[in-house]
Motif scaffolding. Structure first.
Motif, PDB file in Angstrom:
ATOM      1  N   ALA A 130       0.819  -1.221   0.000  1.00  0.00           N
ATOM      2  CA  ALA A 130       0.000   0.000   0.000  1.00  0.00           C
ATOM      3  C   ALA A 130       0.849   1.266   0.000  1.00  0.00           C
ATOM      4  CB  ALA A 130      -0.925   0.010   1.207  1.00  0.00           C
ATOM      5  N   THR A 131       0.306   2.289  -0.648  1.00  0.00           N
ATOM      6  CA  THR A 131       0.814   3.646  -0.499  1.00  0.00           C
ATOM      7  C   THR A 131       0.003   4.291   0.617  1.00  0.00           C
ATOM      8  OG1 THR A 131       1.467   3.858  -2.811  1.00  0.00           O
ATOM      9  CG2 THR A 131       1.067   5.907  -1.597  1.00  0.00           C
ATOM     10  N   VAL A 132       0.695   4.630   1.699  1.00  0.00           N
ATOM     11  CA  VAL A 132       0.042   5.096   2.925  1.00  0.00           C
ATOM     12  C   VAL A 132       0.396   6.565   3.161  1.00  0.00           C
ATOM     13  CG1 VAL A 132      -0.111   4.777   5.431  1.00  0.00           C
ATOM     14  CG2 VAL A 132       0.099   2.784   3.924  1.00  0.00           C
ATOM     15  N   LEU A 133      -0.587   7.329   3.573  1.00  0.00           N
ATOM     16  CA  LEU A 133      -0.391   8.730   3.946  1.00  0.00           C
ATOM     17  C   LEU A 133      -0.834   8.892   5.391  1.00  0.00           C
ATOM     18  CD1 LEU A 133       0.099  11.789   3.365  1.00  0.00           C
ATOM     19  CD2 LEU A 133      -2.275  11.881   2.536  1.00  0.00           C
ATOM     20  N   GLU A 134       0.071   9.400   6.229  1.00  0.00           N
ATOM     21  CA  GLU A 134      -0.283   9.712   7.608  1.00  0.00           C
ATOM     22  C   GLU A 134      -0.254  11.220   7.783  1.00  0.00           C
ATOM     23  OE1 GLU A 134       1.034   9.014  12.257  1.00  0.00           O
ATOM     24  OE2 GLU A 134       2.158   7.995  10.676  1.00  0.00           O
ATOM     25  N   LEU A 135      -1.368  11.773   8.229  1.00  0.00           N
ATOM     26  CA  LEU A 135      -1.504  13.220   8.397  1.00  0.00           C
ATOM     27  C   LEU A 135      -1.380  13.573   9.874  1.00  0.00           C
ATOM     28  CD1 LEU A 135      -4.519  13.713   5.970  1.00  0.00           C
ATOM     29  CD2 LEU A 135      -2.131  14.301   5.522  1.00  0.00           C
ATOM     30  N   GLY A 136      -0.330  14.314  10.209  1.00  0.00           N
ATOM     31  CA  GLY A 136      -0.082  14.674  11.600  1.00  0.00           C
ATOM     32  C   GLY A 136       0.582  13.540  12.347  1.00  0.00           C
ATOM     33  N   CYS A 137       1.790  13.177  11.936  1.00  0.00           N
ATOM     34  CA  CYS A 137       2.447  11.979  12.474  1.00  0.00           C
ATOM     35  C   CYS A 137       3.071  12.197  13.851  1.00  0.00           C
ATOM     36  CB  CYS A 137       3.500  11.461  11.496  1.00  0.00           C
ATOM     37  SG  CYS A 137       4.908  12.579  11.248  1.00  0.00           S
ATOM     38  N   GLY A 138       3.217  13.455  14.298  1.00  0.00           N
ATOM     39  CA  GLY A 138       3.821  13.694  15.607  1.00  0.00           C
ATOM     40  C   GLY A 138       5.219  13.121  15.693  1.00  0.00           C
ATOM     41  N   GLN A 151      -6.063  10.540  -6.472  1.00  0.00           N
ATOM     42  CA  GLN A 151      -6.202   9.077  -6.465  1.00  0.00           C
ATOM     43  C   GLN A 151      -4.839   8.364  -6.448  1.00  0.00           C
ATOM     44  OE1 GLN A 151      -9.501   7.306  -8.669  1.00  0.00           O
ATOM     45  NE2 GLN A 151      -9.900   9.310  -9.604  1.00  0.00           N
ATOM     46  N   SER A 152      -3.995   8.783  -5.529  1.00  0.00           N
ATOM     47  CA  SER A 152      -2.643   8.213  -5.454  1.00  0.00           C
ATOM     48  C   SER A 152      -2.372   7.448  -4.160  1.00  0.00           C
ATOM     49  CB  SER A 152      -1.605   9.326  -5.603  1.00  0.00           C
ATOM     50  OG  SER A 152      -1.766  10.306  -4.587  1.00  0.00           O
ATOM     51  N   VAL A 153      -3.341   7.422  -3.239  1.00  0.00           N
ATOM     52  CA  VAL A 153      -3.117   6.867  -1.907  1.00  0.00           C
ATOM     53  C   VAL A 153      -4.124   5.761  -1.614  1.00  0.00           C
ATOM     54  CG1 VAL A 153      -3.139   7.404   0.576  1.00  0.00           C
ATOM     55  CG2 VAL A 153      -2.174   9.051  -1.048  1.00  0.00           C
ATOM     56  N   ASP A 154      -3.640   4.665  -1.036  1.00  0.00           N
ATOM     57  CA  ASP A 154      -4.517   3.551  -0.673  1.00  0.00           C
ATOM     58  C   ASP A 154      -5.159   3.747   0.700  1.00  0.00           C
ATOM     59  OD1 ASP A 154      -4.036   1.576  -2.918  1.00  0.00           O
ATOM     60  OD2 ASP A 154      -1.974   1.878  -2.227  1.00  0.00           O
ATOM     61  N   VAL A 155      -4.370   4.236   1.655  1.00  0.00           N
ATOM     62  CA  VAL A 155      -4.845   4.389   3.032  1.00  0.00           C
ATOM     63  C   VAL A 155      -4.351   5.720   3.595  1.00  0.00           C
ATOM     64  CG1 VAL A 155      -4.823   3.455   5.383  1.00  0.00           C
ATOM     65  CG2 VAL A 155      -4.853   1.892   3.430  1.00  0.00           C
ATOM     66  N   VAL A 156      -5.256   6.457   4.226  1.00  0.00           N
ATOM     67  CA  VAL A 156      -4.893   7.666   4.960  1.00  0.00           C
ATOM     68  C   VAL A 156      -5.132   7.410   6.440  1.00  0.00           C
ATOM     69  CG1 VAL A 156      -5.408  10.098   5.385  1.00  0.00           C
ATOM     70  CG2 VAL A 156      -5.445   9.202   3.049  1.00  0.00           C
ATOM     71  N   LEU A 204      -7.306   9.958  -2.202  1.00  0.00           N
ATOM     72  CA  LEU A 204      -7.615   8.538  -2.028  1.00  0.00           C
ATOM     73  C   LEU A 204      -8.005   7.883  -3.346  1.00  0.00           C
ATOM     74  CD1 LEU A 204      -9.723   8.093   1.247  1.00  0.00           C
ATOM     75  CD2 LEU A 204      -7.532   7.019   0.710  1.00  0.00           C
ATOM     76  N   LYS A 205      -7.533   6.666  -3.542  1.00  0.00           N
ATOM     77  CA  LYS A 205      -7.988   5.853  -4.658  1.00  0.00           C
ATOM     78  C   LYS A 205      -9.410   5.382  -4.391  1.00  0.00           C
ATOM     79  CE  LYS A 205      -3.318   4.005  -5.505  1.00  0.00           C
ATOM     80  NZ  LYS A 205      -2.497   2.760  -5.522  1.00  0.00           N
ATOM     81  N   SER A 252      -9.089   3.714   1.969  1.00  0.00           N
ATOM     82  CA  SER A 252      -9.570   3.835   3.340  1.00  0.00           C
ATOM     83  C   SER A 252      -9.023   5.069   4.040  1.00  0.00           C
ATOM     84  CB  SER A 252      -9.156   2.601   4.165  1.00  0.00           C
ATOM     85  OG  SER A 252      -9.873   1.454   3.765  1.00  0.00           O
ATOM     86  N   LEU A 253      -9.891   5.692   4.829  1.00  0.00           N
ATOM     87  CA  LEU A 253      -9.503   6.751   5.759  1.00  0.00           C
ATOM     88  C   LEU A 253      -9.737   6.230   7.167  1.00  0.00           C
ATOM     89  CD1 LEU A 253      -8.789   9.601   6.790  1.00  0.00           C
ATOM     90  CD2 LEU A 253     -11.153  10.279   6.256  1.00  0.00           C
ATOM     91  N   TRP A 254      -8.665   6.161   7.953  1.00  0.00           N
ATOM     92  CA  TRP A 254      -8.706   5.621   9.311  1.00  0.00           C
ATOM     93  C   TRP A 254      -8.482   6.786  10.272  1.00  0.00           C
ATOM     94  CZ3 TRP A 254      -8.929   0.354  11.010  1.00  0.00           C
ATOM     95  CH2 TRP A 254      -8.530   0.112  12.332  1.00  0.00           C
TER      96      TRP A 254
END
Length: 236
Positions: A27-35, A89-94, A119-120, A124-126
């Motif tokens: 997966a291509t994963v994006l984490e927003l606000g990783c701390g 549409q470049s990310v599998d999971v946020v 998101l593709k 998923s957005l978690w």
């Protein structure tokens, strides 16, 4: 949707829940606000992801992340969730781990628009958020009361679903175990965060320390913190 479920008794780690409910292989994963990126590293080490792009608006923490040892599949970037520098549409999971309620309220609609954009289809957005309850929250709210911002984050999540921007897959309620060796560790990890400046008067500092020490035993202070995951998806 519900903002809390007081009947929940299961204790779990975020990593366990991700393993149960998401497929991150390749997966291509994006984490927003990783701390401090503890979960970022754990995900990189536990799953065969392609890449994790981990963003952070706190420039001090971002610099520390860049300078740290980390798996090669992690790419740290500075930036906010309201302007994601990635193609459509470049990310599998946020992932948003306890970061949505830190977004300024006026930017939240834009954040959800940006997430839906990158998101593709079926991506998923978690969103993992703390619930305003529990012993730890009672200590935290003495100097940093998040009731309104957490409620606003939930309301904007609901709006993203109601408008059809994203769809709800499931909600997961659980308790997360947190341990502090002593008040000094609590002060360093919670009061001393660089993304928010907590200025406590001597009187308030003493009040917070006294409230924390009520939970302190011979082996430290343990808290069971109620949490909620809103697992959303981008519809076809």
């Amino acid at each position: 949707m519900q903002i809390a479920d007081p009947s929940v008794t299961q204790t779990a780690s975020e990593l366990e829940l991700i393993r149960q409910h998401l497929n991150l292989t390749g997966a291509t994963v994006l984490e927003l606000g990783c701390g401090k990126a503890q979960l970022t590293r754990a995900i990189a080490e536990s799953f065969a992801v392609n890449i994790i792009i981990a963003t952070e608006v706190d420039h001090l923490q971002h610099a520390a992340n860049l300078a740290s040892e980390h798996p090669a599949c992690i790419e740290f970037r500075a930036g906010g969730a309201q302007a994601i520098d990635l193609p459509d549409q470049s990310v599998d999971v946020v992932f948003m781990f306890k970061s949505l309620h830190h977004v300024p309220l006026e930017l939240m609609p834009q954040v959800f628009q940006e997430i839906a954009r990158v998101l593709k289809t079926q991506g998923s957005l978690w969103i993992s958020e703390p619930i305003y309850a529990g012993a730890f929250n009672e200590v935290l709210r003495l100097f940093h009361d998040e009731q309104q911002v957490r409620a606003a984050a939930f309301q904007h999540t609901q709006q993203a679903i109601e408008t059809g921007l994203l769809q709800l897959n499931q909600q997961i309620f659980f308790n997360a175990a947190t341990h502090f060796a002593d008040f000094a560790e609590f002060e360093q990890r919670i009061i001393g965060v660089t993304h928010t400046q907590h200025l406590l008067s001597p009187e308030l500092y003493a009040q917070v320390k006294a409230a924390f020490n009520q939970h302190l035993g011979a082996d430290g202070a343990y808290f069971s913190n109620p949490q909620r995951v809103d697992h959303l998806q981008k519809a076809a």
